[in-house]
Design a protein around this motif. Structure first.
Motif, mmCIF file in Angstrom:
data_model
loop_
_atom_site.group_PDB
_atom_site.id
_atom_site.type_symbol
_atom_site.label_atom_id
_atom_site.label_comp_id
_atom_site.label_asym_id
_atom_site.label_seq_id
_atom_site.Cartn_x
_atom_site.Cartn_y
_atom_site.Cartn_z
ATOM 1 N N ASN A 97 0.855 -1.309 0.021
ATOM 2 C CA ASN A 97 0.025 0.087 0.030
ATOM 3 C C ASN A 97 0.872 1.255 -0.173
ATOM 4 O OD1 ASN A 97 -2.456 -1.433 0.056
ATOM 5 N ND2 ASN A 97 -2.587 -1.435 2.250
ATOM 6 N N VAL A 98 2.000 1.188 0.817
ATOM 7 C CA VAL A 98 2.869 2.570 0.874
ATOM 8 C C VAL A 98 3.500 2.491 -0.506
ATOM 9 C CG1 VAL A 98 5.030 3.459 1.593
ATOM 10 C CG2 VAL A 98 3.526 2.123 3.314
ATOM 11 N N LEU A 99 3.904 1.540 -1.284
ATOM 12 C CA LEU A 99 4.481 1.691 -2.489
ATOM 13 C C LEU A 99 3.503 2.232 -3.514
ATOM 14 C CD1 LEU A 99 6.804 -1.601 -2.502
ATOM 15 C CD2 LEU A 99 7.425 0.640 -2.098
ATOM 16 N N ALA A 100 2.307 1.521 -3.398
ATOM 17 C CA ALA A 100 1.296 1.855 -4.423
ATOM 18 C C ALA A 100 1.025 3.491 -4.070
ATOM 19 C CB ALA A 100 0.142 1.149 -4.163
ATOM 20 N N TYR A 101 1.058 4.007 -3.015
ATOM 21 C CA TYR A 101 0.575 5.293 -2.748
ATOM 22 C C TYR A 101 1.713 6.349 -3.343
ATOM 23 C CZ TYR A 101 -0.319 9.633 -0.197
ATOM 24 O OH TYR A 101 -0.631 11.000 0.009
ATOM 25 N N CYS A 102 2.979 5.825 -3.083
ATOM 26 C CA CYS A 102 3.943 6.689 -3.549
ATOM 27 C C CYS A 102 4.011 6.933 -4.911
ATOM 28 C CB CYS A 102 5.357 6.157 -3.162
ATOM 29 S SG CYS A 102 5.644 6.478 -1.257
ATOM 30 N N ALA A 103 3.839 5.603 -5.731
ATOM 31 C CA ALA A 103 3.799 5.478 -6.973
ATOM 32 C C ALA A 103 2.742 6.487 -7.765
ATOM 33 C CB ALA A 103 3.435 4.364 -7.533
ATOM 34 N N GLN A 104 1.527 6.413 -6.886
ATOM 35 C CA GLN A 104 0.230 7.280 -7.420
ATOM 36 C C GLN A 104 0.594 8.783 -7.210
ATOM 37 O OE1 GLN A 104 -3.121 6.737 -4.632
ATOM 38 N NE2 GLN A 104 -4.128 8.406 -5.803
ATOM 39 N N LYS A 105 1.469 9.081 -6.391
ATOM 40 C CA LYS A 105 1.427 10.725 -6.040
ATOM 41 C C LYS A 105 2.987 10.905 -6.812
ATOM 42 C CE LYS A 105 -2.015 11.328 -3.591
ATOM 43 N NZ LYS A 105 -3.090 12.280 -3.750
ATOM 44 N N ASP A 106 3.449 10.117 -7.333
ATOM 45 C CA ASP A 106 4.927 10.370 -7.922
ATOM 46 C C ASP A 106 5.824 10.994 -6.845
ATOM 47 O OD1 ASP A 106 4.180 9.959 -10.650
ATOM 48 O OD2 ASP A 106 3.278 11.905 -10.961
ATOM 49 N N PHE A 107 6.091 10.103 -5.700
ATOM 50 C CA PHE A 107 6.552 10.370 -4.604
ATOM 51 C C PHE A 107 7.889 9.732 -4.521
ATOM 52 C CE2 PHE A 107 7.735 10.409 0.122
ATOM 53 C CZ PHE A 107 7.960 11.722 0.204
ATOM 54 N N ALA A 108 9.031 10.095 -4.546
ATOM 55 C CA ALA A 108 10.325 9.321 -4.640
ATOM 56 C C ALA A 108 10.689 8.618 -3.235
ATOM 57 C CB ALA A 108 11.508 10.107 -5.019
ATOM 58 N N LEU A 109 10.749 7.345 -3.178
ATOM 59 C CA LEU A 109 10.957 6.582 -1.646
ATOM 60 C C LEU A 109 12.354 5.775 -1.980
ATOM 61 C CD1 LEU A 109 9.788 5.995 0.927
ATOM 62 C CD2 LEU A 109 8.703 3.985 0.034
ATOM 63 N N PHE A 110 13.105 5.970 -1.152
ATOM 64 C CA PHE A 110 14.442 5.208 -1.171
ATOM 65 C C PHE A 110 14.883 4.745 0.219
ATOM 66 C CE2 PHE A 110 14.664 9.356 -3.643
ATOM 67 C CZ PHE A 110 15.037 8.936 -5.038
ATOM 68 N N THR A 111 15.834 3.549 0.112
ATOM 69 C CA THR A 111 16.173 3.142 1.517
ATOM 70 C C THR A 111 17.767 3.355 1.400
ATOM 71 O OG1 THR A 111 16.313 1.026 0.506
ATOM 72 C CG2 THR A 111 14.436 1.561 1.526
ATOM 73 N N ILE A 112 18.410 3.356 2.711
ATOM 74 C CA ILE A 112 19.858 3.103 2.756
ATOM 75 C C ILE A 112 19.995 2.169 4.019
ATOM 76 C CG2 ILE A 112 20.483 5.477 2.099
ATOM 77 C CD1 ILE A 112 20.535 6.414 4.920
ATOM 78 N N PRO A 113 21.076 1.479 4.098
ATOM 79 C CA PRO A 113 21.332 0.689 5.136
ATOM 80 C C PRO A 113 21.472 1.278 6.398
ATOM 81 C CG PRO A 113 23.031 0.299 3.575
ATOM 82 C CD PRO A 113 21.939 1.452 2.945
ATOM 83 N N TRP A 114 21.511 0.723 7.453
ATOM 84 C CA TRP A 114 21.496 1.159 8.745
ATOM 85 C C TRP A 114 22.822 1.801 9.075
ATOM 86 C CZ3 TRP A 114 18.824 3.446 12.615
ATOM 87 C CH2 TRP A 114 19.378 3.640 13.658
ATOM 88 N N HIS A 115 24.045 1.108 8.606
ATOM 89 C CA HIS A 115 25.432 1.351 8.885
ATOM 90 C C HIS A 115 25.956 2.568 8.162
ATOM 91 C CE1 HIS A 115 25.865 -0.787 5.221
ATOM 92 N NE2 HIS A 115 26.914 -0.032 4.956
ATOM 93 N N ILE A 116 25.011 3.130 7.168
ATOM 94 C CA ILE A 116 25.403 4.653 6.595
ATOM 95 C C ILE A 116 24.843 5.585 7.589
ATOM 96 C CG2 ILE A 116 24.889 6.016 4.606
ATOM 97 C CD1 ILE A 116 26.367 3.668 3.609
ATOM 98 N N ARG A 117 26.186 6.418 7.737
ATOM 99 C CA ARG A 117 25.681 7.444 8.641
ATOM 100 C C ARG A 117 25.041 8.674 7.926
ATOM 101 N NH1 ARG A 117 31.526 8.924 10.848
ATOM 102 N NH2 ARG A 117 30.259 10.456 12.186
ATOM 103 N N PHE A 118 23.795 8.656 8.354
ATOM 104 C CA PHE A 118 22.987 9.923 7.700
ATOM 105 C C PHE A 118 23.543 11.363 7.684
ATOM 106 C CE2 PHE A 118 20.581 8.860 11.415
ATOM 107 C CZ PHE A 118 20.466 10.064 12.127
#
Length: 394
Positions: A97-118
């Motif tokens: 549902n989250v992925l479908a909503y982001c696709a519908q709204k043209d909202f870019a969604l990304f992930t980074i692994p935990w060890h990456i220092r944001f």
């Protein structure tokens, strides 16, 4: 000159192990800043355009938290979201549902692994964004300086030719919005909406408010290249962001032509208003372009004053409508019936006015040359109004 999410993603995906989940169309969004945000209640403080990073610290494994969080980000016009996966959020939290909503709204969604220092990401992206914003402001300032014909015009042109900015053919467009008074927050929304569409062109451009106009410069690979940008903007933008009229310059090859390009676009915009056509190019404004090229206005002024000023003075003194009636009459092939229909007036009223006009001017409107002279005088009057040459008659 400003940064799109797509550019940031392409340049840093490998470094920070960024994985794109959805929102391909959203990659063309402008990124104004990068912001760490954990609490859904603080999303309302976003200004719009932020690329948000979250660890999900406040989610507390609540069902539907991520969906609600993203909905708030979309509502407050964030440009995208990076999820720091590993401790508070997992891949399983990213539902279909989250992925479908982001696709519908043209909202870019990304992930980074935990060890990456944001913190590294925030610092890196912040530097990129500040540099892009500074370049954008400098570019805008230099263009404003050239088109304003200031005493520093040559300095501005020299800076523009320094190699930092695009050096290809360009066309300048002026858009007049439907409302004269626009709040600063509305301007930001309008510019962001326009940029979303313009970014799909994959061509350099510059967009900013100039007085009451929205000024757009699009750079082309070659002089023959063109885009149906104006029509698309008119048709696809939200009502509050849609322009009413647009004037477009000719193609110019050098920044030295910026002043002329601005004047051409302004003239085309005036003709668009006069003819009530949404989009008008300078190449299509007909006889007005001839006036625009003239340096000596004395002959045109003499034609205008000798033919039309007597009618304009009579109209002011007697609250009549002789000048507009004659214009309708001439441009409707001397038809009383068509003139009456166009002016929403009775045919006898139009007939009386035409006879009065003949009495005042002594003109024979059965003579094609006379009609041409008067029609040309009206065009001259329009042009003078555009250029603010003629003062209101006393």
């Amino acid at each position: 000159m400003s940064l799109q999410i797509q550019k940031i993603y392409q340049e840093t995906a490998k470094t920070y192990q960024i994985h794109k989940l959805t929102g391909d169309s959203g990659l063309t969004r402008e990124c104004s800043w990068v912001q760490l945000c954990e609490d859904i209640d603080t999303v309302k403080f976003l200004r719009g355009g932020e690329l948000v990073i979250t660890t999900g610290l406040m989610c507390e494994r609540r069902e539907g938290w991520l969906q609600a969080f993203i909905e708030q980000l979309v509502r407050y016009r964030a440009s995208g979201l990076i999820l720091n996966i590993g401790k508070y959020l997992t891949e399983q939290d990213i539902s279909e549902n989250v992925l479908a909503y982001c696709a519908q709204k043209d909202f870019a969604l990304f992930t980074i692994p935990w060890h990456i220092r944001f913190a590294d990401i925030v610092q890196d992206y912040g530097k990129r964004l500040l540099l892009a914003q500074q370049n954008q402001l400098n570019f805008e300032m230099l263009v404003r300086g050239v088109i304003s014909s200031s005493c520093q015009k040559d300095d501005y042109l020299q800076a523009l030719s320094g190699g930092m900015y695009p050096h290809t053919a360009f066309r300048l467009k002026l858009y007049e919005l439907r409302r004269e008074t626009i709040q600063e927050s509305e301007k930001q929304f309008i510019v962001a909406s326009w940029k979303r569409m313009l970014n799909h062109l994959r061509r350099p451009y510059l967009l900013f408010f100039q007085q009451n106009y929205l000024l757009l410069i699009i750079f082309h690979k070659n002089p023959e290249e063109s885009f149906a940008v104006s029509e698309k903007l008119l048709a696809a933008l939200p009502k509050e962001a849609a322009p009413q009229f647009c004037g477009e310059s000719q193609i110019h090859m050098e920044y030295a032509g910026l002043t002329e390009a601005y004047q051409q676009a302004e003239a085309a915009l005036e003709v668009a208003r006069l003819t009530e056509k949404p989009v008008m190019q300078f190449d299509d404004i007909g006889v007005y372009s001839v006036f625009f090229a003239l340096k000596d206005m004395r002959t045109l002024r003499k034609l205008y004053e000798s033919l039309l000023v007597p009618l304009l003075r009579y109209d002011e003194q007697h609250n009549a409508q002789l000048a507009p009636t004659l214009r309708y009459y001439l441009f409707h092939m001397n038809s009383l019936q068509e003139t009456a229909r166009a002016m929403y007036a009775h045919r006898n009223t139009v007939s009386y006015r035409i006879n009065k006009i003949k009495e005042i001017t002594g003109a024979d409107f059965d003579d094609a040359v006379v009609c041409f002279d008067y029609m040309l005088a009206y065009y001259v009057g329009d042009y003078f109004k555009m250029k603010d040459i003629v003062e209101k008659q006393e």
